[in-house]
Motif scaffolding. Structure first.
Motif, PDB file in Angstrom:
ATOM      1  N   LYS A 342     -46.723  66.320 -42.554  1.00  0.00           N
ATOM      2  CA  LYS A 342     -48.007  66.693 -43.141  1.00  0.00           C
ATOM      3  C   LYS A 342     -48.670  67.729 -42.237  1.00  0.00           C
ATOM      4  N   THR A 343     -49.732  68.353 -42.736  1.00  0.00           N
ATOM      5  CA  THR A 343     -50.460  69.330 -41.929  1.00  0.00           C
ATOM      6  C   THR A 343     -51.758  68.770 -41.368  1.00  0.00           C
ATOM      7  N   SER A 344     -52.168  67.591 -41.820  1.00  0.00           N
ATOM      8  CA  SER A 344     -53.369  66.956 -41.284  1.00  0.00           C
ATOM      9  C   SER A 344     -53.241  65.448 -41.424  1.00  0.00           C
ATOM     10  N   GLY A 345     -53.933  64.728 -40.547  1.00  0.00           N
ATOM     11  CA  GLY A 345     -53.917  63.276 -40.617  1.00  0.00           C
ATOM     12  C   GLY A 345     -52.651  62.671 -40.042  1.00  0.00           C
ATOM     13  N   ASP A 346     -52.450  61.395 -40.357  1.00  0.00           N
ATOM     14  CA  ASP A 346     -51.298  60.659 -39.865  1.00  0.00           C
ATOM     15  C   ASP A 346     -50.011  61.296 -40.371  1.00  0.00           C
ATOM     16  N   GLY A 347     -49.112  61.646 -39.455  1.00  0.00           N
ATOM     17  CA  GLY A 347     -47.882  62.322 -39.831  1.00  0.00           C
ATOM     18  C   GLY A 347     -47.937  63.828 -39.638  1.00  0.00           C
ATOM     19  N   SER A 348     -49.065  64.335 -39.106  1.00  0.00           N
ATOM     20  CA  SER A 348     -49.228  65.770 -38.875  1.00  0.00           C
ATOM     21  C   SER A 348     -48.846  66.116 -37.440  1.00  0.00           C
ATOM     22  N   ALA A 349     -49.088  67.372 -37.055  1.00  0.00           N
ATOM     23  CA  ALA A 349     -48.658  67.852 -35.743  1.00  0.00           C
ATOM     24  C   ALA A 349     -49.204  67.000 -34.604  1.00  0.00           C
ATOM     25  N   GLY A 350     -50.487  66.651 -34.677  1.00  0.00           N
ATOM     26  CA  GLY A 350     -51.077  65.862 -33.602  1.00  0.00           C
ATOM     27  C   GLY A 350     -50.813  64.377 -33.711  1.00  0.00           C
ATOM     28  N   GLN A 351     -50.324  63.932 -34.874  1.00  0.00           N
ATOM     29  CA  GLN A 351     -50.084  62.507 -35.095  1.00  0.00           C
ATOM     30  C   GLN A 351     -48.720  62.292 -35.753  1.00  0.00           C
ATOM     31  N   SER A 352     -47.727  63.019 -35.263  1.00  0.00           N
ATOM     32  CA  SER A 352     -46.395  62.895 -35.854  1.00  0.00           C
ATOM     33  C   SER A 352     -45.831  61.502 -35.602  1.00  0.00           C
ATOM     34  N   TYR A 353     -44.917  61.085 -36.463  1.00  0.00           N
ATOM     35  CA  TYR A 353     -44.271  59.783 -36.306  1.00  0.00           C
ATOM     36  C   TYR A 353     -43.183  59.912 -35.239  1.00  0.00           C
ATOM     37  N   THR A 354     -43.384  59.271 -34.103  1.00  0.00           N
ATOM     38  CA  THR A 354     -42.423  59.395 -33.007  1.00  0.00           C
ATOM     39  C   THR A 354     -41.136  58.632 -33.288  1.00  0.00           C
ATOM     40  N   THR A 355     -41.239  57.587 -34.091  1.00  0.00           N
ATOM     41  CA  THR A 355     -40.064  56.829 -34.532  1.00  0.00           C
ATOM     42  C   THR A 355     -40.163  56.652 -36.044  1.00  0.00           C
ATOM     43  N   PHE A 356     -39.128  56.124 -36.645  1.00  0.00           N
ATOM     44  CA  PHE A 356     -39.116  55.968 -38.094  1.00  0.00           C
ATOM     45  C   PHE A 356     -40.097  54.888 -38.539  1.00  0.00           C
ATOM     46  N   LYS A 357     -40.940  55.248 -39.507  1.00  0.00           N
ATOM     47  CA  LYS A 357     -41.903  54.325 -40.087  1.00  0.00           C
ATOM     48  C   LYS A 357     -41.744  54.307 -41.601  1.00  0.00           C
ATOM     49  N   ARG A 358     -42.110  53.188 -42.192  1.00  0.00           N
ATOM     50  CA  ARG A 358     -42.043  53.081 -43.645  1.00  0.00           C
ATOM     51  C   ARG A 358     -43.131  53.932 -44.292  1.00  0.00           C
ATOM     52  N   MET A 359     -42.831  54.418 -45.506  1.00  0.00           N
ATOM     53  CA  MET A 359     -43.838  55.089 -46.313  1.00  0.00           C
ATOM     54  C   MET A 359     -44.601  54.018 -47.084  1.00  0.00           C
TER      55      MET A 359
END
Length: 595
Positions: A342-359
């Motif tokens: 994503k470009t903002s919010g959870d999953g974005s550059a500043g809050q990328s998922y460091t490990t695999f997470k469920r959608m």
């Protein structure tokens, strides 16, 4: 968009499946959405205005059936999140190519042809490239400016940009203007191995052999070759350089493992093994490899959680790669994602998922396939809200900053969606394969009345009256339109006449004949094929390839005879048919993100 619009209904549980061949070859029709001005997509002038010619090559904001191929039975489709060209393989093993042709990526001279348009896709056969008669294409890979085609004889051809050896040929030839056979391998102990899958990123490529081994070639800058080094050194003019490997080289870290599927992002890779383990390597930016850190991985690394548990159903089933993310669908059909998506919010550059997470929005969905494009993501899951209890899939999409309609949410829908949402224009359409590009998306769907109701691209001018009698016989005897050329015929004017409107898709004799000519039967010459395949010495325990790669491919089984489609649905000629309609999909003005 309301909260209720973004929710995806749950799907019933189904038994876990493993990758393997289907007993019958599945085929479908191609649907396209997003940008179509291939040469100019993503380009702007000095004032910042888009160079896309919307009048001639419009953005398609709702999914359209790709008209030139709507009579061709397509078995698999391929794209890449870093590319603006596509490959489709028909049931007879021919490869259809269209899109941007920078650096001759489509196997024609890029100096004279900047793109191959949707109205005339190019078909390439293995025999036209010098392969023995009977050789079919069974797989393909799309890189930013290069393309790989895999033959049924286990050999690979490459075309396009080769400055880093990403086509598997010496980088001293920086551009391959025609598809060229990779002579150098892959080889194991001097024996040539049979390639069954390919994948590609910006400057590198992967191939998978029937022994479950993975080989890589191209630039080693981010460790994407998995050979343990980047080869960083100071070159001419004190410029930092990296190794270039232009021969297929075995990826390290997978010793003793049988890989069944490979996928490549822009500069990283992900694979799944026969026992459901996931390995990643290459660029670690935004933690796209799911290894919990941003360091580049120079060899294949095991993703320790959550796919290494003792319970088989928690192991991985299919893997996919986006530009800065990876997606895993486990054997329970649960979807996991890592990296920046994503470009903002959870999953974005500043809050990328460091490990695999469920959608979270897909928790209750049993996903059968997925794909990631330039800024888009897709998933296919059974539709529990289908009418008449039909077994039909639902297509789900999400992604931010989409500008060309590549999510396919419709002329009145948003361009972007931060959460997974149903692609409403595809409601009732049974999509079973996905291929997401940088600015466009392609789907493969089963023929049916819902598919026939979709608009077609490109637009064609068609007569307003029956071309046989030129008469208007009223509403009770309105003409039947060919679903490809839209030429109208009264049922009684056909030879032989039809007594009733066909239930499914219907094509005129001319279009059926053109389809048969475009996709001819090519009888095999057993001795020639046997001689060619004798060069490839298969190992005792071949591994059946998974049906999906980056973008999407469905399993290629035995070729069926004939490519002329069956008769089908009646499409009524509009009363104002003499007046040329507006270009399909171009009615929508660019809308701001609704989120």
């Amino acid at each position: 968009m309301s909260e209720s619009d973004t929710k995806v209904p749950p799907t019933p549980a189904e038994p876990a499946q493993t990758n393997g061949a289907h007993s019958e070859q599945q085929w479908g029709r191609i649907i396209i959405t997003g940008g179509t001005d291939w040469a100019n997509l993503g380009k702007r002038d000095r004032a910042g205005a888009s160079l896309v010619d919307q009048d001639t090559y419009p953005d398609l904001y709702e999914p359209h059936v790709l008209r030139p191929l709507c009579t061709v039975k397509i078995a698999s489709i391929y794209a890449a999140p870093c590319a603006s060209h596509f490959v489709a393989i028909d049931i007879k093993g021919g490869a259809w190519l269209w899109g941007r042709n920078t650096s001759s990526a489509l196997g024609v001279d890029g100096d004279t042809t900047d793109a191959i348009q949707c109205d005339a896709p190019r078909r390439v056969t293995a025999s036209s490239l010098g392969a023995p008669k009977g050789t079919r294409f069974v797989h393909a890979a799309v890189g930013r400016y290069h393309t790989l085609l895999v033959g049924s004889n286990g050999r690979v051809w490459g075309a396009g940009l080769n400055n880093n050896g990403q086509c598997g040929l010496p980088s001293s030839t920086p551009e391959l203007k025609t598809f060229t056979l990779i002579e150098s391998g892959p080889k194991n102990g001097g024996d040539r191995e049979r390639v069954v899958q390919a994948a590609a990123g910006i400057s590198f490529s992967l191939v998978l052999t029937d022994t479950g081994r993975v080989y890589a070639f191209g630039s080693a800058e981010h460790g994407q070759l998995g050979n343990g080094t980047t080869g960083e050194h100071i070159g001419n003019n004190r410029k930092v350089m990296f190794d270039i490997v232009d021969e297929p080289t075995l990826v390290e870290g997978l010793e003793g493992k049988e890989v069944t599927q490979i996928a490549a992002g822009n500069q990283h890779s992900i694979v799944v093994t026969k026992d459901g383990l996931v390995y990643t390597w290459g660029s670690g930016g935004y933690c796209r490899t799911g290894l919990g850190k941003q360091d580049d991985a120079l060899t294949a690394q095991l993703v320790t959680a959550p796919f290494t548990g003792e319970h088989e159903e928690q192991r991985a089933w299919k893997v996919f790669a986006g530009p800065t993310n990876c997606i895993v669908v486990d054997r329970q059909r649960v979807t996991w994602i890592a990296g920046k998506w994503k470009t903002s919010g959870d999953g974005s550059a500043g809050q990328s998922y460091t490990t695999f997470k469920r959608m979270p929005e897909l928790e209750a969905c049993k996903v059968s396939t997925a794909a990631s494009g330039g800024v888009t993501h897709f998933a296919v899951t059974p539709d529990t809200e289908a009418e008449d209890d039909k077994e039909v899939n639902m297509t789900v999409a999400w992604g931010q900053n989409a500008q060309n309609g590549e999510l396919g949410l419709g002329n009145e829908g948003p361009l972007s969606s931060t959460r997974p949402t149903r692609v409403e224009p595809l409601k009732g359409v049974h999509v079973f394969a996905l291929a997401a590009g940088q600015h466009s998306s392609v789907f493969l769907a089963t023929p049916g009345s819902e598919l026939s109701s979709l608009p077609r691209h490109p637009h064609v001018e068609a007569p307003g009256e029956c071309v046989v009698c030129s008469q208007d016989k009223g509403e009770d005897d309105s003409p039947l339109e060919c679903e490809k050329c839209e030429t109208p015929y009264h049922l009684g004017c056909l030879n032989p006449p039809l007594s009733a409107v066909p239930e499914d898709e219907w094509f005129c004799d001319k279009c059926i004949a053109e389809a048969a000519a475009a996709v001819p039967d090519e009888p095999a010459e057993p001795e020639a094929v046997a001689e060619a395949e004798a060069e490839v010495k298969p190992k005792p325990k071949p591994v059946s390839p998974a049906p999906e790669t980056n973008g999407a491919a469905v399993e290629n089984g035995a070729t069926t005879n004939g490519d002329a489609p069956t008769n089908g649905l009646k499409r009524k000629v509009p009363e104002d048919a003499d007046e040329a309609p507006a270009e399909e999909g171009n009615a929508k003005k660019l809308k701001a993100d609704s989120e």
